[in-house]
Design a protein around this motif. Structure first.
Motif, short mmCIF file in Angstrom:
data_model
loop_
_atom_site.label_atom_id
_atom_site.label_comp_id
_atom_site.label_asym_id
_atom_site.label_seq_id
_atom_site.Cartn_x
_atom_site.Cartn_y
_atom_site.Cartn_z
N ARG A 83 4.06 -9.11 3.72
CA ARG A 83 5.44 -8.93 4.22
C ARG A 83 6.43 -9.69 3.34
O ARG A 83 7.54 -9.21 3.10
N ALA A 111 7.07 -7.60 0.31
CA ALA A 111 7.97 -6.50 0.64
C ALA A 111 9.41 -6.98 0.66
O ALA A 111 10.31 -6.32 0.12
N ARG A 161 12.82 -6.13 -1.90
CA ARG A 161 14.13 -5.67 -1.40
C ARG A 161 15.25 -6.56 -1.91
O ARG A 161 16.33 -6.08 -2.28
N ASN A 211 12.72 -2.41 -4.72
CA ASN A 211 12.01 -1.96 -3.51
C ASN A 211 10.60 -1.45 -3.77
O ASN A 211 10.09 -0.62 -3.00
N TYR A 212 9.95 -1.96 -4.80
CA TYR A 212 8.54 -1.63 -4.97
C TYR A 212 7.88 -2.71 -5.83
O TYR A 212 8.55 -3.49 -6.51
N THR A 225 5.73 0.80 -2.29
CA THR A 225 7.11 0.50 -1.89
C THR A 225 7.15 -0.61 -0.86
O THR A 225 6.14 -0.98 -0.25
N ASP A 226 8.37 -1.14 -0.65
CA ASP A 226 8.54 -2.18 0.35
C ASP A 226 8.18 -1.67 1.75
O ASP A 226 7.57 -2.39 2.54
N VAL A 227 8.54 -0.42 2.05
CA VAL A 227 8.22 0.16 3.36
C VAL A 227 6.71 0.27 3.53
O VAL A 227 6.16 -0.04 4.59
N GLN A 228 6.03 0.70 2.46
CA GLN A 228 4.57 0.81 2.53
C GLN A 228 3.92 -0.56 2.66
O GLN A 228 2.93 -0.73 3.39
N ASP A 251 5.15 -3.23 4.14
CA ASP A 251 5.31 -3.63 5.54
C ASP A 251 4.34 -2.89 6.44
O ASP A 251 3.75 -3.47 7.37
N ALA A 252 4.17 -1.58 6.17
CA ALA A 252 3.25 -0.78 6.99
C ALA A 252 1.81 -1.27 6.83
O ALA A 252 1.06 -1.38 7.82
N GLN A 297 2.35 7.27 5.73
CA GLN A 297 2.96 6.46 4.68
C GLN A 297 2.59 6.95 3.27
O GLN A 297 2.88 6.27 2.29
#
Length: 553
Positions: A69, A72, A76, A81-82, A353-356, A358-359, A400
């Motif tokens: 986290r 991630a 950002r 963002n990756y 990616t940052d979203v991935q 976190d997931a 994702q």
């Protein structure tokens, strides 16, 4: 996993503040470029084609959800963002601003991470098997030994300025998933005739301009002697390695120049001197480190999920394909190891990616005791997933774009960043990987041709290990145009071998079509259940060369 003590944390915090002051002085013009270059490399910072690149250490590929986290969040705040995972299981940020790097390092220190010794002529991050501790054929979990080596190598004063960078890998299974034979030192956990556990020691492996398979210099080293013997090897290298030519400075060149027998004699002589004054590893120290790698609190009723899993596999072909390609056996009944594919269709291999991120952290907390591992193949592993949770995990990963069922297939490529990012690269790599993905997007075809390792390097430094791929692709520059040299028959596993060049380099536009011709020769010649690498070794490269370079009618 290992947790920092107060001394560890103070050391990392002090290093951050030291580098913050060095950066401030450089930006103020008080430190010249060349002097600052050495300082930034000590902290993992390169200047690449378009921007600085920061390499973050992930010792033996092991992370927790808190660290993921944080990564991630850093992408950002300080990047685009990756992040990118490398073949040394480390993480790279491709767009940090030089003046913000001390802030990034400070945030990493909050979660027990750093970038020390990820670059420069020093002892680099020790790597190991991404299935360590859970694979059924394991002699012993290699991770505690990696941690012992990590503690010994971190800021070791005698080995901070070696002739060249130095890499160590440790394997604990009969299958070698850590490419130990192409490392400066490869360590294999083995048992002797008395049932004692120790190490087989290999030295002088490596790729780059001069690819070499490592040589065994000791068939059995008692485990208590590990650090003193490693120190003897490093001292011989530090004293005798070439410093006049960086292309001939790796230990593989020294071993070749001296010969394995003479190099071994020098190491054994130095080892005798060291053992006279230095203590061996104690049982207490080994036990303390092993205590950080105790088995997870597995559920005794996890086997109950196997019946449900069987029904889910029978009912959903897509899930079944993912299960077959992306999960592996676990030594605890009712559990599987899951490989999270970072090779989505038409995306840069190894990027996330940052979203991935976190997931993945959330999924690790929910299904995997909060643990995440990075792999030599630029993927991630959730190593402890209960059978009854696999279907739900697969659905979440699919949402994702992290569930492509391609692990071990042609599109599970190792690819360096190439000319798009790296200042050393001669040719593009990401464009070629996209071309291959577009050509070979049929999962039925990929699964039919089975296990194939395809690696793409953008220059002779071989960061993508193309020499030891079943199909290796090396980018070369010809009068300003990208061409690609093809090798066949390499392996980084226990049957390690170097690929053979099949002929002249092909232009970029022809790479995927060339691979198609190579695969067709395999299909035409394979026997039942024969893997690609086995067919190449049986029939040789001549039939492949003939097909690839046959005149067009």
């Amino acid at each position: 996993m290992y947790q920092y003590n107060e001394q560890d944390q103070n050391l990392i915090n002090a290093r951050v503040e030291q580098y913050r002051d060095q950066t401030r002085r450089f930006l103020a013009g008080e430190i010249p470029d060349e002097e600052f270059r050495a300082l930034r490399l000590m902290n993992g910072l390169y200047i690449q084609r378009h921007a600085p690149m920061l390499r973050i250490a992930v010792p033996y590929g092991l992370m927790n959800s808190v660290q993921i986290r944080k990564l991630a969040d850093i992408t950002r705040k300080f990047d685009k963002n990756y992040a990118h995972f490398t073949t040394r299981t480390n993480i790279q940020l491709n767009w940090p601003k030089l003046e913000q790097v001390p802030d990034i390092l400070a945030e990493l220190a909050e979660v027990q991470m750093h970038s020390i010794q990820t670059s420069g002529n020093c002892l680099r991050n020790t790597t190991t098997d991404h299935f360590a501790g859970i694979i059924p054929d394991e002699v012993e979990d290699p991770r505690p030994w990696c941690e012992i080596i990590r503690q010994w190598t971190t800021l070791h004063p005698e080995f901070a300025y070696l002739p060249r960078k130095f890499k160590i890998a440790v394997a604990g299974s009969t299958e070698d998933r850590a490419a130990t034979q192409v490392h400066d030192i490869g360590l294999h956990l083995v048992q002797n005739d008395a049932g004692e556990t120790g190490f087989e020691v290999l030295v002088g492996g490596g790729l780059g301009r001069t690819p070499v398979i490592g040589k065994v210099i000791r068939s059995f080293l008692p485990k208590h002697d590990l650090l003193t013997y490693l120190e003897a090897i490093l001292r011989v290298y530090n004293l005798n390695g070439r410093r006049d030519n960086k292309y001939k400075a790796r230990i593989k060149i020294l071993v070749n120049a001296l010969g394995t027998e003479e190099f071994t004699r020098l190491v054994e002589t130095e080892w005798d001197i060291i053992r006279a004054t230095e203590t061996r590893l104690t049982d207490e120290h080994i036990a303390r480190i092993k205590g950080f790698f105790e088995p997870q609190p597995y559920a005794a009723d996890a086997v109950d999920g196997l019946a449900v899993l069987e029904n889910q596999l029978a009912d959903n072909q897509e899930f079944s394909a993912w299960y077959e390609r992306n999960t592996r056996d676990h030594k605890v009944a009712g559990y599987r190891a899951v490989v999270v594919s970072l090779k989505p269709h038409l995306k840069a291999p190894g990027d996330i990616t940052d979203v991935q991120l976190d997931a993945v952290a959330d999924l690790a907390d929910k299904y995997n005791f909060g643990e995440i591992r990075s792999t030599h193949d630029q993927n991630l592993v959730l190593a402890h997933v209960a059978a009854g949770d696999l279907y739900q995990l697969w659905q979440s990963l699919r949402d994702q774009n992290l569930a492509r069922p391609n692990i071990g297939t042609l599109t599970d490529m190792i690819v360096c960043p190439g000319f798009d990012f790296c200042s050393l690269a001669n040719a593009h790599t990401l464009t070629v990987s996209e071309q291959i993905n577009q050509k070979f997007d049929d999962l039925d075809y990929l699964h039919d041709i089975g296990d194939i390792k395809l690696n793409i390097s953008g220059c002779i430094n071989a960061c993508a290990h193309h020499h030891v791929a079943h199909i290796g692709i090396l980018g070369v520059d010809k009068n300003g145009e990208d061409f690609y040299q093809i090798t066949l028959g390499g392996s980084s596993r226990e049957d390690a071998s170097l690929g053979k060049i099949i002929g002249r380099a092909v232009p970029q536009a022809d790479v995927a079509n060339t691979i198609e011709k190579v695969l067709q020769v395999y299909i035409d010649n394979r026997t039942d259940d024969e893997r690609f690498i086995e067919t190449v070794r049986r029939i040789g490269v001549a039939p492949f060369k003939e097909r690839v370079y046959a005149p067009v009618n």
